[in-house]
Design an enzyme around this catalytic site. Structure first.
Site, short mmCIF file in Angstrom:
data_model
loop_
_atom_site.label_atom_id
_atom_site.label_comp_id
_atom_site.label_asym_id
_atom_site.label_seq_id
_atom_site.Cartn_x
_atom_site.Cartn_y
_atom_site.Cartn_z
N SER A 11 0.80 -1.22 0.00
CA SER A 11 0.00 0.00 0.00
C SER A 11 0.84 1.28 0.00
CB SER A 11 -0.96 -0.04 1.19
OG SER A 11 -1.86 1.01 1.12
N HIS A 12 0.66 2.09 1.03
CA HIS A 12 1.31 3.40 1.10
C HIS A 12 2.71 3.31 1.69
CE1 HIS A 12 -0.79 2.21 4.66
NE2 HIS A 12 0.01 2.97 5.38
N ASP B 7 -0.87 1.55 -4.01
CA ASP B 7 -1.71 0.60 -4.75
C ASP B 7 -3.01 1.20 -5.24
OD1 ASP B 7 -2.60 0.80 -2.10
OD2 ASP B 7 -3.47 -1.21 -2.13
N ASP C 136 -2.22 6.58 -3.54
CA ASP C 136 -1.09 5.93 -2.87
C ASP C 136 -0.49 4.79 -3.69
OD1 ASP C 136 -3.20 4.14 -2.62
OD2 ASP C 136 -2.45 3.33 -0.74
N ASP D 226 -5.60 2.76 -3.76
CA ASP D 226 -6.92 2.74 -3.10
C ASP D 226 -7.16 3.97 -2.23
OD1 ASP D 226 -5.11 1.94 -1.17
OD2 ASP D 226 -6.12 0.05 -0.68
N ARG D 227 -6.10 4.70 -1.88
CA ARG D 227 -6.30 5.89 -1.04
C ARG D 227 -6.36 7.15 -1.89
NH1 ARG D 227 -3.10 5.31 4.62
NH2 ARG D 227 -3.68 3.15 5.03
N LYS E 141 -11.55 0.29 -1.42
CA LYS E 141 -11.58 1.73 -1.59
C LYS E 141 -10.88 2.06 -2.90
CE LYS E 141 -7.75 2.30 1.67
NZ LYS E 141 -7.51 1.07 2.41
C1 G16 Z 1 -5.57 -0.53 5.24
C2 G16 Z 1 -7.00 -0.92 5.10
C3 G16 Z 1 -7.87 0.24 5.45
C4 G16 Z 1 -7.56 0.74 6.85
C5 G16 Z 1 -6.11 1.01 6.97
C6 G16 Z 1 -5.83 1.23 8.42
O1 G16 Z 1 -5.28 0.49 4.33
O2 G16 Z 1 -7.26 -1.30 3.77
O3 G16 Z 1 -9.20 -0.14 5.33
O4 G16 Z 1 -8.24 1.90 7.13
O5 G16 Z 1 -5.35 -0.10 6.55
O6 G16 Z 1 -4.52 1.28 8.65
P1 G16 Z 1 -3.98 1.26 10.12
O7 G16 Z 1 -4.39 -0.06 10.73
O8 G16 Z 1 -2.52 1.43 9.92
O9 G16 Z 1 -4.61 2.42 10.82
P2 G16 Z 1 -4.21 0.28 3.18
O10 G16 Z 1 -4.34 1.48 2.30
O11 G16 Z 1 -2.91 0.22 3.94
O12 G16 Z 1 -4.57 -1.02 2.53
#
Ligand code: G16
Length: 544
Positions: free
Chosen positions: A113-114, A280, A278, A282-283, A377
Site C-alpha cells: 500500500s502506502h 496501490d 497511494d 486505493d487511497r 476503496k
Molecule cells: C488498510 C486498510 C484500510 C484501513 C487502513 C488502516 O489500508 O485497507 O481499510 O483503514 O489499513 O490502517 P492502520 O491499521 O494502519 O490504521 P491500506 O491502504 O494500507 O490497505
C-alpha cells in the site's frame, strides 16, 4: 503436468494484519517465505478445480518475482485460469473489479500500500475473495492457522512468462492471460460518472494536478484524466510506476504529498483541484485551491452530492464509515434519511454491508473512500466523483466545503501518529488505558469533561460476527472525541494513532484553524493516555 512438492517448515509471524501480510522485502526474500503464505491461502480457500485467479500488484520491488512463483503455484494447485495485469500491474480497486467482472474465485494482490518500496523497504500479499473484497477475518485467521502447521508447498517447474506482452500463454495446463490493467476499470468509471460534463468543464478551464507518486495509479490517471477527460498532458505528475516509488513514501498525506500541497496553497499557481493516490491506488488525497479536505469531510461532502453522478442518481442506500472516521457523514445520512454504519478500521468490514445492499458509499479517515462499484476503496474513483460534482455544480472546492459546513456544521478533525514505537511500550500504553476506562467518566482535562469511555466492539449487522478491541473511544461532554488505536499496517514496531475530533455546529466557528480548535483535545490525549510518559515522544511524527 508434473507437480513438485517442496517440503517446508512454518515461518513465525505470518499473521495477516489490517491488509494482508506486510513485511520487509528481505523477509519475503527468504526461500519459501512467500510460497508458504500463498500455499496457506490456497489450502484454506480451496478453489474449485479449473477456477480463475487474478494476480497483480502495485509494481513495487519484488512484485514480478512473486507473481511468477504464484503462477507456478496456481498451476500446481488446480487453478484453470490466471488473469494477470501487464507488467504485473493492477491497482487494488482495479483488481477488485477484474475479480468481479471475470467471475474469478479470488485474487492475490501484491502490495504494501502506502509503505515505501525497494530492496530494503516493504512488500505485501493480500487475498481477496470472489466478491472482490479483502478476505474476512475468519478467512485471514484460518490462513494464519495454516501458516503455523504448513509442511509443503506445490509448484510446477516452468520458466517465467513474459509479463509485458498482452495475450494468452499456457503454463502446465493453466491458461495465463496477461490483460490490460487499465481498460476494465476505466470503462467502469465511464459508466458511473458524467464524463461529458467533466470534459465540458475542462474545456471551460477547470484545471487540476494529480500526483500519482510514482506508484500504480499513473497509467490509470493518464488514461482517464488526460486521454478520456481531456485534461492537458502534465496534469498527471509522477505518473510512471517505479519499483521504489522514486525513493518516496507513496502515502498521499500532507507530509508525503507536500509538493502538491504547497502548489495548492499558492494563490498564483494553484489549479482548481488537486489530488493524489497511494502505492496501490486505493487511497486518495483531496485538496482544493487553498483548502485541504479531510478524508472524513470528503466522505460527507461526496455523500451529500453523489446523486449528481449518473451511477448514484437513484440515491444512496446507506453510508458506512470506520469508527475513528469523524461523524460528519452521519449527519448527511441523517439528513438523507438513510442508515449510517460505524465499523471497525479495515475495508473488509464494509464488505457485508455492500454485498447486502445496505450501504452505497463507504469511507475511512485513513484517506479511503469508495462505493459498491467494487469491494475496495478506490482513490481515483473519489477524484472522479469530486470532479463530477464540481463540473455539474460549477462550484469551487472551498465554496462547496463552506456550504456544507453551513448546513451540517463542521467536524474539526486530525490524526496524530507516533510511528515505530517499541511494541512493548505501545502495548503497555494501551493496556493501562484499557484498565483505566471505567475510571474516566466524570474526570476533567482542562475544559473537557469525559462523558463516556469504552473499547469499541462491532457486531456485524449482516452475519452477526463480533469483533472486539477495535480501538479506545473517549467521548467528552459536548460531542468532542478522542480515539486511541494501534495501527495494523506498520512493518516496524508499533504505530500509535490518536484521532481527535471536535464538532462545531452550523452558525459556530466554521473558519477557525484546526490546530487551535483541537489544542484542548491534544492536551487531554496526553493526560488520558500518558503518551509522553510511555513513549518518550513529545510530538507526533505525522499529523494528518
Ligand atoms: C488498510 C486498510 C484500510 C484501513 C487502513 C488502516 O489500508 O485497507 O481499510 O483503514 O489499513 O490502517 P492502520 O491499521 O494502519 O490504521 P491500506 O491502504 O494500507 O490497505
Amino acid at each position: 503436468m508434473t507437480v513438485i512438492t517442496h517440503s517446508t517448515t512454518p515461518f513465525a509471524g505470518q499473521k495477516p494484519g489490517t491488509s494482508g501480510l506486510r513485511k520487509k522485502v528481505k523477509v519475503f526474500q527468504q526461500p519459501g517465505y512467500a510460497e508458504n503464505f500463498i500455499q496457506a491461502v490456497f489450502d484454506v480457500v480451496q478453489a474449485a478445480p479449473g477456477a480463475t485467479l487474478v494476480i497483480g500488484g502495485d509494481g513495487r520491488y519484488h512484485n514480478r518475482a512473486v507473481i511468477q512463483q504464484a503462477i507456478r503455484m496456481a498451476a500446481a494447485n488446480g487453478y484453470g485460469r490466471v488473469l494477470v495485469g501487464r507488467g504485473g500491474i493492477l491497482s487494488t480497486p482495479a483488481a477488485s473489479h477484474v475479480i468481479r467482472k471475470h467471475r474469478a474465485s479470488g485474487g492475490l494482490i501484491l502490495s504494501a500500500s502506502h509503505n515505501p518500496g525497494g530492496p530494503d523497504e516493504d512488500f505485501g500479499i493480500k487475498y481477496n475473495g470472489a466478491n472482490g473484497g479483502p478476505a474476512p477475518e475468519n478467512v485471514t485467521e484460518a490462513i494464519y492457522a495454516r501458516t503455523l502447521e504448513i509442511g509443503r508447498w506445490l509448484a510446477v517447474d516452468t520458466p517465467d512468462i513474459d509479463l509485458d506482452v498482452l495475450g494468452t500463454v499456457e503454463v502446465a495446463g493453466l491458461t495465463v492471460e496477461v490483460i490490460d490493467p487499465v481498460a476494465d476499470w476505466a470503462d467502469l468509471m465511464e459508466s458511473l460518472f458524467d464524463f461529458p460534463a467533466i470534459r465540458a468543464a475542462v474545456a471551460g478551464g477547470l484545471s487540476m494536478a494529480f500526483d500519482a507518486m510514482h506508484a500504480v495509479t499513473g497509467p490509470y490517471a493518464h488514461e482517464v484524466l488526460e486521454r478520456r477527460l481531456g485534461f492537458p498532458a502534465g496534469t498527471v505528475r509522477n505518473g510512471t510506476p517505479l519499483e521504489d516509488f522514486g525513493g518516496h513514501h507513496p502515502d498521499p498525506n500532507l507530509v508525503h504529498a507536500k509538493v502538491l500541497y504547497d502548489l495548492m496553497m499558492d494563490p498564483e499557481m494553484a489549479p482548481a483541484f488537486g489530488a493524489a493516490s497511494d502505492g496501490d491506488g486505493d487511497r486518495n488525497l483531496i485538496i482544493g485551491k487553498g483548502i485541504f479536505i479531510t478524508p472524513s469531510d470528503s466522505l460527507a461532502m461526496l455523500a451529500a452530492n453523489a446523486h449528481l453522478a449518473p451511477g448514484y442518481a437513484a440515491g444512496l442506500k446507506g453510508i458506512a464509515r470506520s469508527m475513528p472516521t469523524s461523524a460528519a457523514a452521519d449527519r448527511v445520512a441523517e439528513a438523507l434519511g438513510i442508515p449510517g454504519f460505524e465499523t471497525p478500521t479495515g475495508w473488509k468490514f464494509f464488505g457485508n454491508l455492500l454485498d447486502a445492499g445496505k450501504a452505497t458509499l463507504c469511507g475511512e479517515e485513513s484517506a479511503g473512500t469508495g462505493s459498491d462499484h467494487v469491494r475496495e476503496k478506490d482513490g481515483l474513483w473519489a477524484v472522479l466523483l469530486w470532479l463530477n460534482i464540481l463540473a455539474v455544480r460549477g462550484i469551487s472546492v472551498a465554496d462547496l466545503a463552506r456550504e456544507h459546513w453551513e448546513k451540517f456544521g463542521r467536524n474539526y478533525y486530525a490524526r496524530h501518529d507516533y510511528e515505530a514505537i517499541e511494541s512493548a511500550r505501545a502495548d503497555a500504553l494501551m493496556a493501562e488505558l484499557t484498565t483505566a476506562l471505567p475510571t474516566l467518566p466524570g474526570k476533567t482535562f482542562g475544559p473537557l469533561t469525559v462523558a463516556s469511555a469504552d473499547s469499541f466492539s462491532y457486531s456485524d449487522p449482516v452475519d452477526g460476527s463480533v469483533s472486539r478491541n477495535q480501538g479506545i473511544r473517549v467521548l467528552f461532554e459536548g460531542g468532542s472525541r478522542i480515539v486511541f488505536r494501534l495501527s495494523g499496517t506498520g512493518t516496524e514496531g508499533a504505530t500509535l494513532r490518536v484521532y481527535l475530533e471536535r464538532y462545531e455546529p452550523a452558525g459556530g466557528h466554521l473558519d477557525a484553524g484546526t490546530p487551535a480548535m483541537l489544542a484542548d483535545l491534544v492536551a487531554a490525549a496526553d493526560g488520558i493516555a500518558g503518551i509522553v510518559r510511555h513513549t518518550g515522544r513529545t510530538a507526533p511524527d505525522v499529523v494528518t
